[in-house]
Write a protein that holds these residues in place. Sequence first.
Motif, mmCIF file in Angstrom:
data_model
loop_
_atom_site.group_PDB
_atom_site.id
_atom_site.type_symbol
_atom_site.label_atom_id
_atom_site.label_comp_id
_atom_site.label_asym_id
_atom_site.label_seq_id
_atom_site.Cartn_x
_atom_site.Cartn_y
_atom_site.Cartn_z
ATOM 1 N N UNK A 8 32.057 33.070 47.693
ATOM 2 C CA UNK A 8 33.245 32.883 47.074
ATOM 3 C C UNK A 8 34.050 34.595 46.930
ATOM 4 N N UNK A 9 34.745 35.020 47.770
ATOM 5 C CA UNK A 9 35.204 36.280 47.912
ATOM 6 C C UNK A 9 36.347 36.711 46.628
ATOM 7 N N UNK A 10 35.662 37.630 46.053
ATOM 8 C CA UNK A 10 36.055 38.738 45.073
ATOM 9 C C UNK A 10 36.820 37.675 43.668
ATOM 10 N N UNK A 11 35.897 36.465 43.254
ATOM 11 C CA UNK A 11 36.827 35.527 41.815
ATOM 12 C C UNK A 11 36.741 36.535 40.578
ATOM 13 N N UNK A 12 37.580 35.589 39.823
ATOM 14 C CA UNK A 12 37.750 36.215 38.611
ATOM 15 C C UNK A 12 35.877 35.720 37.777
ATOM 16 N N UNK A 13 35.732 34.115 38.562
ATOM 17 C CA UNK A 13 34.827 33.344 36.822
ATOM 18 C C UNK A 13 34.364 32.128 38.300
ATOM 19 N N UNK A 14 34.067 32.151 38.139
ATOM 20 C CA UNK A 14 32.693 30.407 39.042
ATOM 21 C C UNK A 14 32.398 29.286 37.635
ATOM 22 N N UNK A 15 32.784 28.742 37.509
ATOM 23 C CA UNK A 15 32.879 27.493 36.603
ATOM 24 C C UNK A 15 32.286 26.047 37.697
ATOM 25 N N UNK A 16 31.354 25.785 37.155
ATOM 26 C CA UNK A 16 29.961 25.068 37.727
ATOM 27 C C UNK A 16 29.967 24.101 36.761
ATOM 28 N N UNK A 17 30.560 22.989 36.794
ATOM 29 C CA UNK A 17 31.033 21.369 36.048
ATOM 30 C C UNK A 17 29.356 20.386 35.555
ATOM 31 N N UNK A 18 29.314 20.444 36.871
ATOM 32 C CA UNK A 18 27.622 20.145 37.091
ATOM 33 C C UNK A 18 27.098 19.944 38.161
ATOM 34 N N UNK A 31 33.089 30.887 53.677
ATOM 35 C CA UNK A 31 33.468 31.883 52.862
ATOM 36 C C UNK A 31 35.255 31.376 52.404
ATOM 37 N N UNK A 32 35.198 31.477 51.627
ATOM 38 C CA UNK A 32 36.599 31.238 50.458
ATOM 39 C C UNK A 32 36.930 32.669 49.523
ATOM 40 N N UNK A 33 38.395 32.162 49.821
ATOM 41 C CA UNK A 33 39.580 33.941 49.587
ATOM 42 C C UNK A 33 39.211 33.326 47.665
ATOM 43 N N UNK A 34 39.000 34.273 46.659
ATOM 44 C CA UNK A 34 39.650 34.020 45.270
ATOM 45 C C UNK A 34 40.012 35.361 44.424
ATOM 46 N N UNK A 39 44.842 35.026 56.913
ATOM 47 C CA UNK A 39 45.246 36.223 56.944
ATOM 48 C C UNK A 39 44.253 36.762 55.055
ATOM 49 N N UNK A 40 44.688 35.827 54.047
ATOM 50 C CA UNK A 40 43.614 35.507 53.189
ATOM 51 C C UNK A 40 42.043 35.183 54.124
ATOM 52 N N UNK A 100 35.547 38.733 56.335
ATOM 53 C CA UNK A 100 35.291 40.337 56.397
ATOM 54 C C UNK A 100 34.584 40.847 55.649
ATOM 55 N N UNK A 101 35.094 40.620 54.060
ATOM 56 C CA UNK A 101 34.002 40.672 52.461
ATOM 57 C C UNK A 101 32.886 40.237 52.774
ATOM 58 N N UNK A 102 33.465 38.962 53.695
ATOM 59 C CA UNK A 102 31.844 38.139 53.039
ATOM 60 C C UNK A 102 30.244 39.162 53.899
#
Length: 267
Positions: A213-223, A163-166, A113-114, A120-122
């Motif tokens: 990424x659907x609805x993230x609070x923050x995305x951190x890309x380290x490299x 799509x990724x739920x977050x 469901x998530x 659906x959001x994407x």
Amino acid sequence: MSALRVVPTWRHGQERLYVCLTDGRNIAWYDRDTARVNLLSDERREDVLKALKPFLTGEVTIGPPPVPTPAELARLSLHPDDDLAPNRPGEALLIALDRDPSPPRRLRADPRRRALLAEQAVGEVLDRLDGAGWHILHSVPLPGGARIHHLAIGPAGLFAVHSLYARKQRIRVADPLVTVARQAPQPLLRRVRADADRASYALTAEVHPVLAVAGPADISITAPLREVRVLPHTDLPTLTHQDPVLKPADIESLHTQARTRQTWHHL
């Protein structure tokens, strides 16, 4: 002589005005985007133009409908069961949940469901590009039970979007690993790239991998990322800001090929 009436319709965000007889038969239509009046019969030319007069602006081209392109003919001959274009975002998950719904009192929410909420959001964001020179396909099935969540085809190229739920969760990306909140890292970017590679093989065209990424609070890309984009789903329209690499005829041909189920059977 029968009176004519004008019936407006919308398709892919574009308006088309049909000129109909009282029995409902169409005898002409006016495309605002191309400024063209298409006549099925020249006998009613003056009547058609009189009926359309309040809607015509500027110079218009008048004549018989254009000859269908090879892509249009292929689309018209496609059997409905083999056409992927009607697929809704998350089509495969919707079918799976309908056939096997999760028990109502599970301690943990059904992860499907998530995943469905994410697709659906994407899909909702991508579908807004349809009609602006883009075509969007959802839930493209691949052999082995895998699928491409979304395939976007437009002037800027082809994009396989996963799509990724977050919702309100922190995302950390260390290629190929993706970590959602405190969950264990998963090599998700390998799958995203693999899906794009399979699409490239099927369509004989370069397909770019994207993780939305659907609805993230923050995305951190380290490299630095290798041949993949990771972005919030609300930023997907930025894909349209790139320089055009495909002509309209190429887009239509690739869309016709991609929406045909058999295209994906031999991967």
